[in-house]
Scaffold this motif. Structure first.
Motif, PDB file in Angstrom:
ATOM      1  N   ARG A 273     -33.548 -13.950  -7.330  1.00 61.07           N
ATOM      2  CA  ARG A 273     -33.961 -14.845  -8.416  1.00 61.07           C
ATOM      3  C   ARG A 273     -32.843 -15.047  -9.449  1.00 61.07           C
ATOM      4  O   ARG A 273     -32.013 -14.182  -9.658  1.00 61.07           O
ATOM      5  N   LYS A 274     -32.848 -16.197 -10.068  1.00 60.72           N
ATOM      6  CA  LYS A 274     -32.060 -16.398 -11.279  1.00 60.72           C
ATOM      7  C   LYS A 274     -32.659 -17.586 -12.006  1.00 60.72           C
ATOM      8  O   LYS A 274     -33.469 -18.331 -11.440  1.00 60.72           O
TER       9      LYS A 274
ATOM     10  N   ILE B  60     -46.591 -19.648 -23.017  1.00 61.26           N
ATOM     11  CA  ILE B  60     -45.213 -19.868 -22.520  1.00 61.26           C
ATOM     12  C   ILE B  60     -45.297 -20.486 -21.133  1.00 61.26           C
ATOM     13  O   ILE B  60     -46.372 -20.469 -20.519  1.00 61.26           O
TER      14      ILE B  60
ATOM     15  N   ILE C 257     -32.861 -14.931 -23.925  1.00 61.52           N
ATOM     16  CA  ILE C 257     -31.432 -14.851 -24.261  1.00 61.52           C
ATOM     17  C   ILE C 257     -30.769 -13.570 -23.716  1.00 61.52           C
ATOM     18  O   ILE C 257     -29.878 -13.006 -24.338  1.00 61.52           O
TER      19      ILE C 257
ATOM     20  N   PHE D 257     -40.875 -13.136 -28.043  1.00 61.59           N
ATOM     21  CA  PHE D 257     -40.080 -13.137 -26.808  1.00 61.59           C
ATOM     22  C   PHE D 257     -39.972 -11.744 -26.198  1.00 61.59           C
ATOM     23  O   PHE D 257     -40.161 -11.552 -25.007  1.00 61.59           O
TER      24      PHE D 257
HETATM   25  C1  LIG Z   1     -39.408 -14.945 -22.383  1.00 62.11           C
HETATM   26  C2  LIG Z   1     -38.208 -15.760 -21.947  1.00 62.11           C
HETATM   27  C3  LIG Z   1     -37.913 -16.971 -22.558  1.00 62.11           C
HETATM   28  C4  LIG Z   1     -36.827 -17.745 -22.123  1.00 62.11           C
HETATM   29  N1  LIG Z   1     -36.602 -18.962 -22.702  1.00 62.11           N
HETATM   30  C5  LIG Z   1     -35.611 -19.763 -22.207  1.00 62.11           C
HETATM   31  C6  LIG Z   1     -35.421 -21.081 -22.729  1.00 62.11           C
HETATM   32  O1  LIG Z   1     -36.129 -21.514 -23.641  1.00 62.11           O
HETATM   33  N2  LIG Z   1     -34.428 -21.849 -22.180  1.00 62.11           N
HETATM   34  C7  LIG Z   1     -33.618 -21.380 -21.173  1.00 62.11           C
HETATM   35  O2  LIG Z   1     -32.748 -22.122 -20.710  1.00 62.11           O
HETATM   36  N3  LIG Z   1     -33.763 -20.117 -20.673  1.00 62.11           N
HETATM   37  C8  LIG Z   1     -34.746 -19.311 -21.161  1.00 62.11           C
HETATM   38  N4  LIG Z   1     -34.933 -18.047 -20.626  1.00 62.11           N
HETATM   39  C9  LIG Z   1     -34.063 -17.570 -19.532  1.00 62.11           C
HETATM   40  C10 LIG Z   1     -33.098 -16.465 -19.967  1.00 62.11           C
HETATM   41  O3  LIG Z   1     -32.064 -17.008 -20.751  1.00 62.11           O
HETATM   42  C11 LIG Z   1     -32.575 -15.747 -18.725  1.00 62.11           C
HETATM   43  O4  LIG Z   1     -33.647 -15.159 -18.048  1.00 62.11           O
HETATM   44  C12 LIG Z   1     -31.545 -14.667 -19.025  1.00 62.11           C
HETATM   45  O5  LIG Z   1     -30.405 -15.205 -19.625  1.00 62.11           O
HETATM   46  C13 LIG Z   1     -31.135 -13.897 -17.760  1.00 62.11           C
HETATM   47  O6  LIG Z   1     -30.581 -14.745 -16.786  1.00 62.11           O
HETATM   48  P1  LIG Z   1     -31.227 -14.902 -15.334  1.00 62.11           P
HETATM   49  O7  LIG Z   1     -32.672 -15.298 -15.527  1.00 62.11           O
HETATM   50  O8  LIG Z   1     -30.426 -15.984 -14.668  1.00 62.11           O
HETATM   51  O9  LIG Z   1     -31.136 -13.594 -14.613  1.00 62.11           O
HETATM   52  C14 LIG Z   1     -35.993 -17.266 -21.072  1.00 62.11           C
HETATM   53  C15 LIG Z   1     -36.293 -16.037 -20.470  1.00 62.11           C
HETATM   54  C16 LIG Z   1     -37.387 -15.292 -20.887  1.00 62.11           C
HETATM   55  C17 LIG Z   1     -37.702 -14.026 -20.176  1.00 62.11           C
END
Ligand SMILES: Cc1cc2nc3c(=O)[nH]c(=O)nc-3n(C[C@H](O)[C@H](O)[C@H](O)COP(=O)(O)O)c2cc1C
Length: 244
Positions: free
Chosen positions: A12-13, A119, A166, A200
């Motif tokens: 996943r990513k 969410i 983030i 968050f």
């Molecule tokens: C609760 C939550 C809210 C998030 N909100 C956003 C968002 O609004 N926009 C976005 O582009 N990514 C969002 N993300 C993705 C994160 O930035 C991302 O999961 C993190 O940087 C790790 O990278 P990966 O998911 O590629 O492993 C969110 C992740 C979580 C868990």
């Protein structure tokens, strides 16, 4: 073919860009609906609802659809929502569907059946190459930064890949011979106002708990959630796992 959910932790990513030539088929959408209807709650006393809406019906312009989570606002509802939606986030890559948590966007529909929007995940068909492999793991803190004690480190190595808002990775774990204590740190750089960080990071902890359970199961450990640990400086106690 069954989905090996543990393997999906490494695949996943967050997929934010989708190839417009690729589309989720009707059959795949049907499988997604079936999965959505079997989500296991963290706390079964909290009412939830999940809706799949075209992305155009949201303020998010990513993917073909968004999966929006609605909930009663009580108790551990944020933890519960993170725990439930992460089951979808880990399932999507099995179908080569790329997803992304959307904490800042909103669907048009703010309430359903008296439950409030919490969410959502955006998602759309992606190519296999848009996902991760074990050879290119995501950027995360080192295990020593989040894991205290010498126990269950193999579990730690996988669960630390969990996604968080983030990439803040608010989880901290104290490991003992037959117990893991799960905490959320309060010492993160506040990129958002405090209530938003709380929102968050509590969802993040639900995500972490779900992936932790997948990892414990994969390693063959029996476990049950136990008491919330006592207070610890700079840490908010979340839950504990008694391990057999
Ligand atoms: C609760 C939550 C809210 C998030 N909100 C956003 C968002 O609004 N926009 C976005 O582009 N990514 C969002 N993300 C993705 C994160 O930035 C991302 O999961 C993190 O940087 C790790 O990278 P990966 O998911 O590629 O492993 C969110 C992740 C979580 C868990």
């Amino acid at each position: 073919m069954d989905c090996n959910i543990y393997e999906m932790i490494f695949k996943r990513k967050s997929v934010r860009r989708h190839d417009r030539n690729l589309k989720i088929s009707d059959d795949e959408l049907e499988i997604i609906y079936q999965k959505m209807n079997t989500l296991v709650p963290y706390d079964g006393d909290i009412k939830t609802a999940f809706l799949i809406v075209p992305s155009e019906k949201t303020s998010c312009n990513r993917g073909e659809y968004c999966l929006a989570g609605y909930s009663e606002k009580k108790g551990d509802y944020l933890l519960n929502m993170g725990y439930m939606l992460e089951q979808m986030d880990l399932f999507f890559p099995f179908l080569n569907v790329g997803a992304c948590w959307q904490g800042l966007s909103k669907p048009e529909l703010k309430k359903t059946d008296g439950l409030d929007y919490v969410i959502m995940l955006s998602f759309g068909k992606s190519a296999e190459r848009n996902f991760r492999s074990r050879e290119n793991p995501p950027r995360r803190k080192s295990l020593n930064d989040i894991w205290e004690g010498e126990y269950y480190k193999n579990v730690g190595k996988a669960v630390k890949l969990s996604p968080s808002a983030i990439n803040s990775q608010p989880w901290r774990v104290k490991s003992f011979e037959s117990k893991l204590e799960i905490y959320r740190t309060t010492s993160l750089f506040p990129l958002y106002p405090r209530p938003k960080m709380h929102f968050f990071n509590t969802i993040d902890m639900g995500i972490f708990c779900y992936i932790l359970e997948v990892c414990l199961e994969h390693e063959g450990f029996g476990f049950e959630r136990g008491e919330t640990p006592g207070q610890s400086k700079g840490l908010i106690p979340v839950t504990s796992y008694n391990i057999k």
